[in-house]
Motif scaffolding. Structure first.
Motif, PDB file in Angstrom:
ATOM      1  N   VAL A 166      29.833  46.196  35.798  1.00 17.72           N
ATOM      2  CA  VAL A 166      28.976  46.413  36.965  1.00 17.72           C
ATOM      3  C   VAL A 166      28.712  45.079  37.652  1.00 17.72           C
ATOM      4  O   VAL A 166      28.329  44.102  37.005  1.00 17.72           O
ATOM      5  CB  VAL A 166      27.643  47.068  36.543  1.00 17.72           C
ATOM      6  CG1 VAL A 166      26.710  47.191  37.741  1.00 17.72           C
ATOM      7  CG2 VAL A 166      27.893  48.430  35.902  1.00 17.72           C
ATOM      8  N   GLN A 187      26.833  42.289  39.509  1.00 18.60           N
ATOM      9  CA  GLN A 187      25.419  41.914  39.546  1.00 18.60           C
ATOM     10  C   GLN A 187      24.928  41.974  40.988  1.00 18.60           C
ATOM     11  O   GLN A 187      25.561  41.433  41.901  1.00 18.60           O
ATOM     12  CB  GLN A 187      25.227  40.504  38.992  1.00 18.60           C
ATOM     13  CG  GLN A 187      23.773  40.076  38.931  1.00 18.60           C
ATOM     14  CD  GLN A 187      23.612  38.710  38.283  1.00 18.60           C
ATOM     15  OE1 GLN A 187      24.583  38.133  37.806  1.00 18.60           O
ATOM     16  NE2 GLN A 187      22.400  38.194  38.267  1.00 18.60           N
ATOM     17  N   VAL A 188      23.812  42.633  41.197  1.00 20.46           N
ATOM     18  CA  VAL A 188      23.270  42.780  42.542  1.00 20.46           C
ATOM     19  C   VAL A 188      22.805  41.416  43.053  1.00 20.46           C
ATOM     20  O   VAL A 188      22.072  40.703  42.351  1.00 20.46           O
ATOM     21  CB  VAL A 188      22.085  43.768  42.553  1.00 20.46           C
ATOM     22  CG1 VAL A 188      21.494  43.866  43.961  1.00 20.46           C
ATOM     23  CG2 VAL A 188      22.535  45.134  42.075  1.00 20.46           C
ATOM     24  N   THR A 206      20.697  38.519  44.624  1.00 17.96           N
ATOM     25  CA  THR A 206      19.245  38.354  44.689  1.00 17.96           C
ATOM     26  C   THR A 206      18.811  37.433  45.825  1.00 17.96           C
ATOM     27  O   THR A 206      17.618  37.253  46.055  1.00 17.96           O
ATOM     28  CB  THR A 206      18.722  37.772  43.360  1.00 17.96           C
ATOM     29  OG1 THR A 206      19.382  36.526  43.102  1.00 17.96           O
ATOM     30  CG2 THR A 206      18.988  38.734  42.217  1.00 17.96           C
ATOM     31  N   ASP A 234      27.280  37.971  47.804  1.00 18.58           N
ATOM     32  CA  ASP A 234      27.207  38.104  46.354  1.00 18.58           C
ATOM     33  C   ASP A 234      27.544  36.766  45.686  1.00 18.58           C
ATOM     34  O   ASP A 234      27.738  35.748  46.362  1.00 18.58           O
ATOM     35  CB  ASP A 234      28.116  39.235  45.865  1.00 18.58           C
ATOM     36  CG  ASP A 234      29.594  38.996  46.159  1.00 18.58           C
ATOM     37  OD1 ASP A 234      29.982  37.847  46.445  1.00 18.58           O
ATOM     38  OD2 ASP A 234      30.367  39.963  46.091  1.00 18.58           O
ATOM     39  N   TYR A 239      28.130  47.960  45.696  1.00 17.20           N
ATOM     40  CA  TYR A 239      26.676  47.810  45.564  1.00 17.20           C
ATOM     41  C   TYR A 239      25.929  49.018  46.120  1.00 17.20           C
ATOM     42  O   TYR A 239      24.702  48.970  46.265  1.00 17.20           O
ATOM     43  CB  TYR A 239      26.208  46.550  46.298  1.00 17.20           C
ATOM     44  CG  TYR A 239      26.794  45.271  45.735  1.00 17.20           C
ATOM     45  CD1 TYR A 239      26.467  44.848  44.459  1.00 17.20           C
ATOM     46  CD2 TYR A 239      27.692  44.516  46.477  1.00 17.20           C
ATOM     47  CE1 TYR A 239      27.008  43.680  43.930  1.00 17.20           C
ATOM     48  CE2 TYR A 239      28.240  43.347  45.958  1.00 17.20           C
ATOM     49  CZ  TYR A 239      27.904  42.943  44.687  1.00 17.20           C
ATOM     50  OH  TYR A 239      28.449  41.791  44.164  1.00 17.20           O
ATOM     51  N   GLU A 240      26.626  50.081  46.404  1.00 22.57           N
ATOM     52  CA  GLU A 240      25.989  51.259  46.994  1.00 22.57           C
ATOM     53  C   GLU A 240      24.913  51.820  46.064  1.00 22.57           C
ATOM     54  O   GLU A 240      25.097  51.904  44.848  1.00 22.57           O
ATOM     55  CB  GLU A 240      27.035  52.341  47.268  1.00 22.57           C
ATOM     56  CG  GLU A 240      26.488  53.530  48.037  1.00 22.57           C
ATOM     57  CD  GLU A 240      27.587  54.496  48.443  1.00 22.57           C
ATOM     58  OE1 GLU A 240      27.275  55.440  49.193  1.00 22.57           O
ATOM     59  OE2 GLU A 240      28.736  54.315  48.025  1.00 22.57           O
ATOM     60  N   GLY A 241      23.773  52.180  46.659  1.00 21.77           N
ATOM     61  CA  GLY A 241      22.692  52.784  45.904  1.00 21.77           C
ATOM     62  C   GLY A 241      21.900  51.823  45.042  1.00 21.77           C
ATOM     63  O   GLY A 241      21.156  52.259  44.154  1.00 21.77           O
ATOM     64  N   ARG A 242      22.030  50.522  45.336  1.00 21.63           N
ATOM     65  CA  ARG A 242      21.358  49.533  44.477  1.00 21.63           C
ATOM     66  C   ARG A 242      20.349  48.667  45.254  1.00 21.63           C
ATOM     67  O   ARG A 242      19.988  47.583  44.835  1.00 21.63           O
ATOM     68  CB  ARG A 242      22.410  48.676  43.773  1.00 21.63           C
ATOM     69  CG  ARG A 242      23.339  49.547  42.924  1.00 21.63           C
ATOM     70  CD  ARG A 242      24.497  48.794  42.344  1.00 21.63           C
ATOM     71  NE  ARG A 242      24.072  47.870  41.288  1.00 21.63           N
ATOM     72  CZ  ARG A 242      24.883  46.994  40.708  1.00 21.63           C
ATOM     73  NH1 ARG A 242      26.158  46.901  41.078  1.00 21.63           N
ATOM     74  NH2 ARG A 242      24.429  46.201  39.766  1.00 21.63           N
ATOM     75  N   GLY A 243      19.910  49.194  46.400  1.00 23.63           N
ATOM     76  CA  GLY A 243      18.769  48.596  47.095  1.00 23.63           C
ATOM     77  C   GLY A 243      19.082  47.575  48.159  1.00 23.63           C
ATOM     78  O   GLY A 243      18.156  47.076  48.822  1.00 23.63           O
TER      79      GLY A 243
END
Length: 284
Positions: free
Chosen positions: A6, A8-9, A11, A55, A84-88
């Motif tokens: 996955v 990493q989103v 920040t 990213d 990154y869809e659906g991760r804010g």
């Protein structure tokens, strides 16, 4: 079986985008299967302010553009990379743009995919936009004329009356983006204008917009004269049923529908009874 790690989103806070980031924006759009609208992105990054989130690898993970006109602000090109869809990230970049808009009236056009997010952020639907496309078959009446540089003050005055805000910084660049601009002139005053533009360099059709006119007859004349028998796209409000039906009778078919939304549902400024089609959904 190999399990893909996955990502990493990111920040980091959204940063400003410029024309240097044009390629990255186009790559992000391609990732979400949006058209390769190079001329549209270039225009929006010149007249508005782009924002992006990168990213860890430096790739653009999310984007949006905020275009301001005095007390009105339009949000567009809201994209999040599929990984990154659906991760804010969409909510994060939207909140950033809303904060940047300050106390302006904030508006946007939403697809069915984006609408749930915008509703959670407080946007309310105010109208629907029917997007129609095809080879336009109605004969050009040739009752309008090509615009010249001398028409700009009249166009700016009319546009400000109808939209309720000063869009000088956009309209002074419209001639760079539009293939052609036509006007209706009566008694020495500009009473209507419209433009035909291509969002991408290789596009086989033009989008006709804005269309601003004192009545539907002049709107039809502007559209037909700009079409010149070619393929066009029109973004029309179904509250103009006669104009929508006329377009369909003359070779245009429904492509998709979008929803015009305003933060808090507050009224939009101006006299929008004379706005028959937006410049772009990205701008209004």
């Amino acid at each position: 079986m190999t399990i893909r790690p996955v990502d990493q989103v990111p920040t980091t806070d959204p940063r400003s985008l410029s024309l240097v980031d044009l390629t990255a924006c186009l790559e992000l759009a391609d990732n979400r299967e949006w058209p390769y609208e190079d001329r549209k992105w270039d225009f929006l990054l010149r007249v508005g302010q782009g924002y992006g989130i990168a990213d860890a690898a430096g790739k653009l993970a999310a984007s949006a553009v905020l275009t301001r006109f005095g007390g009105l602000a339009a949000i567009s090109m809201v994209l999040v990379a599929d990984r990154y869809e659906g991760r804010g990230l969409g909510k994060r970049i939207m909140r950033h743009l809303i904060a940047e808009a300050d106390d302006s009236v904030v508006t946007l056009y939403a697809t069915s995919n984006g609408r749930p997010l915008y509703e959670k952020l407080g946007f309310q639907a105010v109208s629907v936009c029917e997007v129609i496309l095809g080879r336009f078959t109605a004969a050009a009446p040739n009752t309008t004329r090509l615009a010249t540089a001398h028409d700009l003050p009249g166009i700016l005055k009319l546009d400000a009356e109808v939209l309720g805000v000063d869009r000088t910084h956009v309209l002074t660049r419209l001639s760079e983006y539009a293939d052609r601009i036509r006007v209706v002139e009566r008694d020495g005053a500009i009473t209507g204008y419209a433009a035909a533009s291509r969002a991408m360099s290789t596009q086989d059709h033009v989008q006709v917009g804005p269309v601003i006119a004192q009545d539907e007859a002049d709107a039809r004349a502007l559209i037909a004269d700009l079409a010149e028998g070619g393929r066009i796209r029109l973004d029309l409000d179904p509250r103009q049923p006669d104009l929508l039906a006329w377009g369909k009778e003359n070779g245009l078919e429904v492509l998709f529908q979008a929803t015009s939304m305003v933060l808090g549902g507050v009224p939009l400024p101006g006299d929008r009874t004379r706005l028959f089609a937006p410049l772009l959904q990205a701008i209004g």
